[in-house]
Design a protein around this motif. Structure first.
Motif, short mmCIF file in Angstrom:
data_model
loop_
_atom_site.label_atom_id
_atom_site.label_comp_id
_atom_site.label_asym_id
_atom_site.label_seq_id
_atom_site.Cartn_x
_atom_site.Cartn_y
_atom_site.Cartn_z
N THR A 15 0.91 -1.11 -0.12
CA THR A 15 0.53 0.19 0.07
C THR A 15 1.19 0.96 -0.30
OG1 THR A 15 -0.27 -0.01 2.36
CG2 THR A 15 -1.62 -1.41 1.44
N LEU A 68 -7.44 4.61 1.39
CA LEU A 68 -7.71 3.18 2.02
C LEU A 68 -8.25 4.75 3.56
CD1 LEU A 68 -4.86 1.10 1.73
CD2 LEU A 68 -6.74 1.13 1.02
N ALA A 74 -10.07 -0.48 2.37
CA ALA A 74 -9.58 -1.68 2.74
C ALA A 74 -9.86 -3.57 2.53
CB ALA A 74 -8.75 -2.04 4.65
N TRP A 78 -8.08 -5.37 -0.14
CA TRP A 78 -7.41 -6.50 -0.15
C TRP A 78 -8.64 -7.70 -0.43
CZ3 TRP A 78 -4.25 -9.59 2.54
CH2 TRP A 78 -4.00 -10.00 2.26
N ASN A 98 2.19 -2.61 4.47
CA ASN A 98 1.64 -1.54 4.89
C ASN A 98 2.36 -0.08 4.98
OD1 ASN A 98 -1.11 -2.33 5.82
ND2 ASN A 98 -1.26 -3.06 7.38
N ALA A 126 -6.75 1.09 8.87
CA ALA A 126 -6.48 0.69 7.37
C ALA A 126 -5.16 -0.16 7.65
CB ALA A 126 -6.49 1.55 6.23
N LEU A 130 -6.34 -4.48 7.19
CA LEU A 130 -5.67 -4.71 6.38
C LEU A 130 -4.16 -6.17 6.98
CD1 LEU A 130 -4.65 -2.24 3.42
CD2 LEU A 130 -6.31 -4.27 3.21
#
Length: 269
Positions: A15, A68, A74, A78, A98, A126, A130
């Motif tokens: 991300t 996000l 999020a 995913w 992350n 977020a 995640l």
């Protein structure tokens, strides 16, 4: 845990991948033979990076454009990343980085409350969501990894970056607890705590750093140090000698003293 992580032929979700540390992670992981799902808000920038990575490293690179900080994004990111990985027959996602986040510089009461809440949503919520989704897949199969990108700001209160430092303290504490909970599970967890790094982050945060200042490393150097620590099975790393010293001594000082020192450092920059 010291055995090197198995990167080649697996999938990673990165991300905040459109610039800075996230982009450096995407390039470094592709260089290790990983397929990558790139996630950020800028679809055009991600598409250009994905094309470059595929041409240079011969791996798959997919794009998931998402903000996000917004509710539900999020989980959507995913799900789309998992779908990309499974479609390539090399899935599922084996590594989550992350990295998405931003900071703000200014006095707490003078900064917009909505913008600071957005920072908490991206830097904390977020990350939590995640990581929870990733562990739900990784722990049952007994393999995988999560790298949460924190900051040396996590180790003490930081006046003029009060909410940012608080969000990174959350990331650090969460990561260390997750690492202990998953000890021996086959899933490794690392909190990477960089110092100031010259990236697009500073333009948003309203700060300036440059190479040569104490603790300042390139995004590439931060990522290489992070991956070395991850391979070694560490749970936390602050790359660079100055940052290691800062993070160690900040934990030893009374919080009020650490906050005053952090204020002086921030003002000098």
């Amino acid at each position: 845990m010291s055995r090197h992580f198995d990167y080649r032929g697996r999938w990673a979700l990165v991300t905040g991948a459109s610039m800075g540390i996230g982009e450096a992670f995407a390039r470094a992981l592709a260089g290790r033979g990983m397929h990558v799902v790139l996630c950020a808000r800028s679809a055009d920038r991600l598409a250009a990076l994905a094309g470059e990575i595929q041409a240079r490293h011969g791996v798959r690179a997919a794009v998931v454009a998402a903000d996000l900080s917004r509710p539900g994004e999020a989980a959507r990111a995913w799900a789309e990343a998992e779908a990309e990985a499974e479609a390539g027959a090399e899935g599922p996602i084996h590594l989550l980085v992350n990295n998405a986040g931003f900071g703000l510089h200014g006095r707490f009461d003078e900064l917009p409350a909505d913008r600071q809440a957005e920072m908490v949503a991206l830097n904390c919520t977020a990350v939590l969501q995640l990581a929870h989704l990733a562990l739900g897949q990784m722990r049952p199969r007994g393999s995988g990894g999560i790298i949460n990108v924190g900051s040396v700001a996590a180790f003490q209160p930081v006046p003029m970056k009060s909410v940012y430092a608080a969000t990174k303290a959350f990331v650090l504490s969460l990561s260390e607890a997750m690492a202990e909970e998953n000890r021996g599970s086959g899933v490794r967890i690392l909190c990477l705590s960089p110092g100031p790094t010259p990236t697009g982050f500073q333009a948003v945060a309203g700060t300036r750093v440059q190479l040569g200042q104490p603790g300042v490393l390139t995004a590439e150097a931060v990522v290489q140090a992070g991956l070395a620590a991850f391979d070694a099975g560490k749970t936390q790393v602050a790359p660079g000698f100055a940052n290691r010293v800062t993070s160690t001594f900040a934990r030893m000082l009374p919080m009020g003293v650490a906050a005053r020192i952090a204020r002086r450092v921030n003002d000098s920059r």
